[in-house]
Design a protein around this motif. Structure first.
Motif, short mmCIF file in Angstrom:
data_model
loop_
_atom_site.label_atom_id
_atom_site.label_comp_id
_atom_site.label_asym_id
_atom_site.label_seq_id
_atom_site.Cartn_x
_atom_site.Cartn_y
_atom_site.Cartn_z
N TYR A 272 37.91 38.32 52.61
CA TYR A 272 36.97 37.97 51.55
C TYR A 272 37.58 37.99 50.16
CZ TYR A 272 33.63 38.71 55.32
OH TYR A 272 32.96 38.65 56.51
N GLN A 273 38.91 38.11 50.07
CA GLN A 273 39.55 38.13 48.75
C GLN A 273 39.25 36.85 47.98
OE1 GLN A 273 41.86 40.74 47.37
NE2 GLN A 273 41.09 39.58 45.61
N CYS A 274 39.24 35.72 48.69
CA CYS A 274 38.99 34.45 48.01
C CYS A 274 37.55 34.39 47.49
CB CYS A 274 39.26 33.28 48.95
SG CYS A 274 38.30 33.31 50.49
N VAL A 275 36.62 35.06 48.16
CA VAL A 275 35.23 35.10 47.69
C VAL A 275 35.14 35.88 46.39
CG1 VAL A 275 32.88 35.84 48.26
CG2 VAL A 275 34.38 34.94 50.06
N VAL A 276 35.83 37.01 46.32
CA VAL A 276 35.84 37.82 45.09
C VAL A 276 36.46 37.03 43.95
CG1 VAL A 276 36.65 39.96 44.03
CG2 VAL A 276 35.98 39.94 46.43
N ASP A 277 37.58 36.33 44.23
CA ASP A 277 38.23 35.52 43.20
C ASP A 277 37.29 34.43 42.70
OD1 ASP A 277 40.54 37.02 43.37
OD2 ASP A 277 41.51 35.66 44.79
N HIS A 278 36.53 33.83 43.62
CA HIS A 278 35.60 32.75 43.24
C HIS A 278 34.47 33.29 42.36
CE1 HIS A 278 33.44 29.00 43.47
NE2 HIS A 278 32.37 29.62 43.94
N ALA B 19 34.56 35.97 40.50
CA ALA B 19 35.16 36.33 39.21
C ALA B 19 35.38 35.10 38.34
CB ALA B 19 36.48 37.07 39.43
N LYS B 20 35.86 34.02 38.95
CA LYS B 20 36.11 32.79 38.19
C LYS B 20 34.83 32.23 37.61
CE LYS B 20 38.53 28.36 38.51
NZ LYS B 20 39.30 27.44 39.41
N LEU B 21 33.73 32.31 38.36
CA LEU B 21 32.44 31.84 37.85
C LEU B 21 31.99 32.67 36.66
CD1 LEU B 21 30.51 31.20 41.21
CD2 LEU B 21 31.51 29.50 39.67
N LEU B 22 32.43 33.92 36.61
CA LEU B 22 32.09 34.81 35.50
C LEU B 22 33.10 34.73 34.35
CD1 LEU B 22 31.11 37.96 37.59
CD2 LEU B 22 29.55 36.37 36.47
N GLY B 23 34.10 33.87 34.50
CA GLY B 23 35.14 33.75 33.47
C GLY B 23 36.14 34.89 33.51
N LEU B 24 36.32 35.50 34.69
CA LEU B 24 37.22 36.65 34.83
C LEU B 24 38.35 36.32 35.80
CD1 LEU B 24 34.50 39.44 35.17
CD2 LEU B 24 35.64 38.67 33.08
N TYR B 25 39.43 37.08 35.70
CA TYR B 25 40.61 36.86 36.53
C TYR B 25 41.16 38.20 36.99
CZ TYR B 25 40.20 32.54 33.85
OH TYR B 25 39.72 31.41 33.26
N CYS B 26 41.99 38.16 38.03
CA CYS B 26 42.67 39.37 38.48
C CYS B 26 43.81 39.64 37.50
CB CYS B 26 43.19 39.19 39.90
SG CYS B 26 43.84 40.70 40.64
N VAL B 27 43.71 40.75 36.78
CA VAL B 27 44.68 41.05 35.71
C VAL B 27 45.58 42.24 36.04
CG1 VAL B 27 43.19 40.07 33.93
CG2 VAL B 27 43.02 42.51 34.46
N GLY B 28 45.34 42.90 37.17
CA GLY B 28 46.17 44.05 37.51
C GLY B 28 45.70 44.74 38.77
N TRP B 29 46.41 45.81 39.11
CA TRP B 29 45.98 46.64 40.23
C TRP B 29 46.05 48.10 39.79
CZ3 TRP B 29 49.59 49.06 44.16
CH2 TRP B 29 50.90 49.13 43.70
N ILE B 30 45.28 48.94 40.46
CA ILE B 30 45.15 50.34 40.08
C ILE B 30 45.15 51.20 41.33
CG2 ILE B 30 42.61 50.18 40.06
CD1 ILE B 30 42.62 52.18 37.72
N PHE B 31 45.77 52.37 41.26
CA PHE B 31 45.78 53.27 42.41
C PHE B 31 45.82 54.70 41.91
CE2 PHE B 31 50.19 52.30 41.42
CZ PHE B 31 50.82 53.53 41.49
N THR B 32 45.40 55.61 42.78
CA THR B 32 45.40 57.03 42.45
C THR B 32 46.58 57.73 43.12
OG1 THR B 32 43.96 57.58 44.32
CG2 THR B 32 42.89 57.09 42.22
N ASP B 33 47.10 58.74 42.46
CA ASP B 33 48.06 59.67 43.05
C ASP B 33 47.69 61.05 42.51
OD1 ASP B 33 50.14 60.90 44.33
OD2 ASP B 33 51.67 60.28 42.90
#
Length: 285
Positions: free
Chosen positions: A67-73, A75-89
């Motif tokens: 479903y990654q493509c669904v999330v990207d779609h 986000a694109k409709l909202l004018g947003l893009y994947c700008v990074g990734w985040i993780f905990t340590d």
């Protein structure tokens, strides 16, 4: 990198507080002008999407995400893009006052070699457009954010990028994590299948002389760029009568979701916050 509200980043690492397991997510947002830096650009994060994953107290494994493509779609409709990734340590230092261990510092490492390779992979996947490049692309604005303990043993976000040289080494399948230490990488040797040019770096020896060494191994600090990051103070928080904050919708890929979950969430929301309650990416998804 700027996470738009404190509650978003706090809710992300709250998973570790509740389970003791690490977590990874993708940052979606937009780019804006950073007025405090000449020609500066900042990433303004609007939401964090948590993909399917397996994790334990020390590691995280990405799983296939149909479903990654669904999330990207969305986000694109909202004018947003994947700008990074985040993780905990994160590792608890004390369960009474909520302090955490300072795992990443100048005496250990800031990002591991494996994390640098992942960062370079994502930066190659999300290049920046450039009119001055023959390929039409150059570098990347994609950021890596690690949530870990700082020197005061409190939780803090640390943002990084890897250099264009690191991106090229990973793109050409040259860089590997070394076995000796998490903060060391290793340039592959040439083989019958692949010619690998020599990779060198410079450092000072014990006598203060600048010496050239082969990148076998290579300290990843030579490949890292540290970035400022932060969260503005939350503004208005919708409250129910009595000062109760309306319940948040369960996070996708943390637990199973169905229409009954949505019905309970919808019925718990006050009418005046209906639009705001539907603005959660987990609801839209």
């Amino acid at each position: 990198a700027v996470v738009s509200t404190q509650s978003r980043s706090r809710y992300f690492f709250l998973f570790w507080r509740e389970t003791g397991l690490q977590r990874v997510g993708f940052l979606y947002g937009r780019y804006d002008v950073e007025s405090h830096v000449p020609l500066g650009i900042k990433s303004v994060v609007s939401f964090i999407y948590e993909p399917p994953q397996n994790s334990d107290q020390k590691s995280i494994e990405f799983l296939d995400d149909p479903y990654q493509c669904v999330v990207d779609h969305i986000a694109k409709l909202l004018g947003l893009y994947c700008v990074g990734w985040i993780f905990t340590d994160l590792q608890a230092l004390s369960t009474t006052d909520g302090t955490v261990k300072n795992l990443r510092n100048g005496k250990t490492f800031f990002l591991s070699a494996q994390e640098c390779i992942h960062a370079a992979y994502f930066q190659n996947k999300f290049p920046s457009p450039s009119q001055l490049s023959k390929s039409g692309k150059f570098g990347s604005k994609f950021v890596t954010v690690c949530i870990s303990g700082n020197e005061s043993n409190t939780i803090e976000m640390f943002a990084y990028q890897v250099s264009n040289q690191c991106m090229a080494l990973v793109r050409d399948n040259i860089l590997l994590p070394a076995r000796e230490h998490p903060g060391l990488a290793y340039a592959k040797l040439s083989s019958a299948e692949q010619y690998v040019p020599d990779v060198f770096f410079r450092e000072k020896d014990e006598y203060g002389n600048v010496v050239t060494k082969e990148a076998r191994p290579l300290p990843v600090e030579y490949l890292l760029l540290q970035l400022p990051t932060g969260t503005p103070k939350d503004g208005h928080k919708p409250l129910l009568p009595g000062g109760i904050i309306p319940p948040k919708f369960p996070v996708v890929n943390r637990e199973s979701l169905d229409m009954e979950v949505f019905k309970r969430y919808y019925r718990a929301q006050p009418d005046e916050y209906f639009l705001e309650s539907l603005s959660d990416i987990n609801v839209l998804f």
